[in-house]
Design a protein around this motif. Structure first.
Motif, PDB file in Angstrom:
ATOM      1  N   THR A 180      12.985   6.468  -1.650  1.00  0.00           N
ATOM      2  CA  THR A 180      12.266   7.048  -0.502  1.00  0.00           C
ATOM      3  C   THR A 180      11.433   6.025   0.260  1.00  0.00           C
ATOM      4  O   THR A 180      11.061   6.280   1.407  1.00  0.00           O
ATOM      5  CB  THR A 180      11.341   8.199  -0.958  1.00  0.00           C
ATOM      6  OG1 THR A 180      10.421   7.712  -1.949  1.00  0.00           O
ATOM      7  CG2 THR A 180      12.150   9.344  -1.523  1.00  0.00           C
ATOM      8  N   ILE A 181      11.146   4.883  -0.363  1.00  0.00           N
ATOM      9  CA  ILE A 181      10.373   3.836   0.320  1.00  0.00           C
ATOM     10  C   ILE A 181      11.173   2.553   0.452  1.00  0.00           C
ATOM     11  O   ILE A 181      11.383   2.061   1.571  1.00  0.00           O
ATOM     12  CB  ILE A 181       9.051   3.552  -0.441  1.00  0.00           C
ATOM     13  CG1 ILE A 181       8.151   4.778  -0.426  1.00  0.00           C
ATOM     14  CG2 ILE A 181       8.327   2.360   0.184  1.00  0.00           C
ATOM     15  CD1 ILE A 181       6.854   4.612  -1.193  1.00  0.00           C
ATOM     16  N   THR A 182      11.661   2.029  -0.665  1.00  0.00           N
ATOM     17  CA  THR A 182      12.328   0.724  -0.644  1.00  0.00           C
ATOM     18  C   THR A 182      13.605   0.749   0.185  1.00  0.00           C
ATOM     19  O   THR A 182      13.761  -0.054   1.120  1.00  0.00           O
ATOM     20  CB  THR A 182      12.654   0.272  -2.080  1.00  0.00           C
ATOM     21  OG1 THR A 182      11.462   0.259  -2.860  1.00  0.00           O
ATOM     22  CG2 THR A 182      13.262  -1.115  -2.066  1.00  0.00           C
ATOM     23  N   ILE A 183      14.502   1.667  -0.138  1.00  0.00           N
ATOM     24  CA  ILE A 183      15.798   1.701   0.562  1.00  0.00           C
ATOM     25  C   ILE A 183      15.634   1.944   2.062  1.00  0.00           C
ATOM     26  O   ILE A 183      16.210   1.195   2.881  1.00  0.00           O
ATOM     27  CB  ILE A 183      16.730   2.754  -0.071  1.00  0.00           C
ATOM     28  CG1 ILE A 183      17.146   2.331  -1.476  1.00  0.00           C
ATOM     29  CG2 ILE A 183      17.971   2.961   0.794  1.00  0.00           C
ATOM     30  CD1 ILE A 183      17.962   1.052  -1.529  1.00  0.00           C
TER      31      ILE A 183
ATOM     32  N   GLY B 271       1.922  10.484  -7.642  1.00  0.00           N
ATOM     33  CA  GLY B 271       2.706  10.817  -8.828  1.00  0.00           C
ATOM     34  C   GLY B 271       4.192  10.600  -8.678  1.00  0.00           C
ATOM     35  O   GLY B 271       4.985  11.116  -9.479  1.00  0.00           O
ATOM     36  N   ALA B 272       4.622   9.850  -7.673  1.00  0.00           N
ATOM     37  CA  ALA B 272       6.046   9.588  -7.473  1.00  0.00           C
ATOM     38  C   ALA B 272       6.561   8.636  -8.558  1.00  0.00           C
ATOM     39  O   ALA B 272       5.900   7.660  -8.911  1.00  0.00           O
ATOM     40  CB  ALA B 272       6.287   8.984  -6.096  1.00  0.00           C
TER      41      ALA B 272
ATOM     42  N   ASP C 112       0.815  -1.214   0.000  1.00  0.00           N
ATOM     43  CA  ASP C 112       0.000   0.000   0.000  1.00  0.00           C
ATOM     44  C   ASP C 112       0.852   1.269   0.000  1.00  0.00           C
ATOM     45  O   ASP C 112       0.399   2.336  -0.434  1.00  0.00           O
ATOM     46  CB  ASP C 112      -0.975   0.009   1.180  1.00  0.00           C
ATOM     47  CG  ASP C 112      -0.272  -0.171   2.521  1.00  0.00           C
ATOM     48  OD1 ASP C 112       0.953  -0.371   2.521  1.00  0.00           O
ATOM     49  OD2 ASP C 112      -0.962  -0.115   3.556  1.00  0.00           O
ATOM     50  N   LEU C 113       2.112   1.152   0.463  1.00  0.00           N
ATOM     51  CA  LEU C 113       3.009   2.312   0.420  1.00  0.00           C
ATOM     52  C   LEU C 113       3.335   2.672  -1.029  1.00  0.00           C
ATOM     53  O   LEU C 113       3.367   3.859  -1.395  1.00  0.00           O
ATOM     54  CB  LEU C 113       4.300   2.012   1.187  1.00  0.00           C
ATOM     55  CG  LEU C 113       4.162   1.813   2.703  1.00  0.00           C
ATOM     56  CD1 LEU C 113       5.506   1.464   3.320  1.00  0.00           C
ATOM     57  CD2 LEU C 113       3.599   3.078   3.354  1.00  0.00           C
ATOM     58  N   TYR C 114       3.565   1.642  -1.835  1.00  0.00           N
ATOM     59  CA  TYR C 114       3.848   1.889  -3.253  1.00  0.00           C
ATOM     60  C   TYR C 114       2.610   2.447  -3.963  1.00  0.00           C
ATOM     61  O   TYR C 114       2.719   3.315  -4.837  1.00  0.00           O
ATOM     62  CB  TYR C 114       4.303   0.598  -3.935  1.00  0.00           C
ATOM     63  CG  TYR C 114       5.649   0.104  -3.469  1.00  0.00           C
ATOM     64  CD1 TYR C 114       6.797   0.860  -3.675  1.00  0.00           C
ATOM     65  CD2 TYR C 114       5.781  -1.127  -2.835  1.00  0.00           C
ATOM     66  CE1 TYR C 114       8.045   0.417  -3.259  1.00  0.00           C
ATOM     67  CE2 TYR C 114       7.018  -1.583  -2.411  1.00  0.00           C
ATOM     68  CZ  TYR C 114       8.146  -0.815  -2.623  1.00  0.00           C
ATOM     69  OH  TYR C 114       9.377  -1.260  -2.211  1.00  0.00           O
ATOM     70  N   GLU C 115       1.443   1.933  -3.598  1.00  0.00           N
ATOM     71  CA  GLU C 115       0.206   2.407  -4.219  1.00  0.00           C
ATOM     72  C   GLU C 115      -0.044   3.875  -3.879  1.00  0.00           C
ATOM     73  O   GLU C 115      -0.445   4.670  -4.739  1.00  0.00           O
ATOM     74  CB  GLU C 115      -0.963   1.547  -3.750  1.00  0.00           C
ATOM     75  CG  GLU C 115      -0.891   0.102  -4.245  1.00  0.00           C
ATOM     76  CD  GLU C 115      -1.940  -0.789  -3.608  1.00  0.00           C
ATOM     77  OE1 GLU C 115      -2.753  -0.264  -2.812  1.00  0.00           O
ATOM     78  OE2 GLU C 115      -1.945  -1.999  -3.890  1.00  0.00           O
ATOM     79  N   ALA C 116       0.227   4.221  -2.622  1.00  0.00           N
ATOM     80  CA  ALA C 116       0.044   5.617  -2.213  1.00  0.00           C
ATOM     81  C   ALA C 116       1.030   6.527  -2.935  1.00  0.00           C
ATOM     82  O   ALA C 116       0.669   7.633  -3.380  1.00  0.00           O
ATOM     83  CB  ALA C 116       0.227   5.741  -0.699  1.00  0.00           C
TER      84      ALA C 116
END
Length: 291
Positions: free
Chosen positions: A197-200, A188-189, A179-183
């Motif tokens: 900003t999310i994975t690492i 528009g990221a 859901d973090l990727y979906e958000a």
């Protein structure tokens, strides 16, 4: 009480092995490091003379430099490559389990003597690598007869064994909530920004663990460099572990070799403590620890 006794009985073989094969050699080497000992005559205590001699020994200092150079090059490249492959294998692809197995196999074979010898033959002047380069119209390279070439060869051998780090990265990637990727996508990221900003940030605990493990392994590396390049041209691949081996089992200077091993151990501890001390600045723990 009976269950406790049975438990101790089951772990007794491990305790015996740990004491005889780890604790005893560890303590013994500390004692031998302050002695003059050739494994034939009785050891003679000489205090810190071995340690003082080490830091005047240019061969030892050069081996430390070669080891640090090898580590600084190998570890980041191996971790980056392992993360890259894990990121690809995290996608839903056909026969994905087969690909994961194939990429892990080098980690099982990498420490094998036969693989190291095969690796050496591959980088000979008329070996597979130069032959392949010639078919592409490239000039052959003197891999094993130049300091830079020899270092590249042993670095590639170590990087090739990325399987264990890859599996840990893959497990960490699967734990990231989708859901973090979906958000991020709805905001528009870009994929690039999402990755950094999310994975690492969310896999920094795994990066931290892999970094510690691979640094410790690289600083103690022996088999591959010893079998593939030996000391290398101009001692360019003469690592500290090889120096310790030569002094102990070729020159029979066991006291001197033990002192060198303790210096290497001190470096490993110091590097590990520095990295542990830095984790609060860059490692993110979801339970509130770390960053």
């Amino acid at each position: 009480m009976r269950n406790e006794k049975m438990g101790y009985l089951y772990i007794l073989p491990w305790i015996i092995g740990f004491c005889l094969l780890t604790i005893w050699p560890f303590v013994s080497s500390l004692y031998y490091s302050v002695t003059d000992y050739n494994m034939i005559a009785e050891p003679t205590i000489i205090g810190l003379k071995n340690y003082m001699a080490l830091f005047k020994d240019q061969e030892f200092i050069n081996s430390l430099i070669a080891t640090l150079k090898y580590t600084v090059i190998t570890v980041p490249v191996q971790l980056a490559f392992a993360l890259f492959i894990a990121f690809i294998l995290n996608f839903k692809l056909k026969a994905i389990n087969l690909y994961r197995t194939a990429y892990y196999i080098p980690s099982l074979l990498g420490g094998n003597v036969a693989i190291a010898i095969l690796w050496r033959f591959m980088f000979q002047p008329d070996g597979f690598i130069n032959t392949f380069m010639e078919t592409l119209g490239l000039s052959p390279v003197s891999w094993l007869s130049t300091p830079g070439g020899a270092m590249i060869v042993i670095v590639l051998l170590k990087v090739w064994q990325f399987g264990s780090s890859m599996l840990l990265f893959l497990a960490a990637l699967k734990e990231i909530p989708q859901d973090l990727y979906e958000a991020a996508s709805m905001d528009g990221a870009s994929k690039f920004r999402t990755f950094f900003t999310i994975t690492i940030p969310l896999i920094t605990p795994t990066i931290f663990f892999n970094l510690i493990m691979q640094l410790n392994n690289a600083l103690q590396e022996f088999n591959g460099p010893y079998l593939v390049t030996g000391k290398g041209p101009l001692n360019s691949t003469y690592l500290t572990s090889m120096f310790i081996y030569d002094k102990a089992f070729k020159s029979f200077e066991m006291g001197y070799a033990s002192a060198a091993s303790w210096v290497l151990f001190a470096i490993i501890v110091a590097v590990t403590l520095v990295i542990f001390g830095s984790q609060k600045r860059w490692v993110y723990y979801s339970d509130g620890g770390g960053k």
